[in-house]
Design a protein around this motif. Structure first.
Motif: not given
Length: 84
Positions: A40-48
């Motif tokens: 999960a990356d909050a800055k990029l707004g992506i969850v795998s």
């Protein structure tokens, strides 16, 4: 913040540091907790996370492998004190 359970991902160090400090990590996508998040990356707004079928079961492909899905949205990562 970026966290990951993938040993080859740069977020793995943050994840391990949080666990070592007695925290649990909770990932939210658009306000809903993602229980099977891998990265999960909050800055990029992506969850795998692992893909699920229409019934909510983990999706297994024809070769018997679980598949990852990458979803964009509002990502929040919370580190909470571990309850013993």
């Amino acid at each position: 913040m970026r966290v990951s359970v993938d040993k080859d991902d740069p977020g793995r160090g943050t994840y391990e540091a949080l666990l070592a400090s007695g925290k649990t990590v909770h990932v939210f996508l658009n306000g809903t907790e993602v229980k099977d998040a891998v990265t999960a990356d909050a800055k990029l707004g992506i969850v795998s996370h692992y893909k699920r079928d229409d019934d909510g079961n983990l999706f297994v492909d024809a070769k018997g492998f679980l598949r990852l899905q990458h979803t964009k949205g509002d990502v929040t990562i919370e580190a909470r004190d571990r309850i013993i």
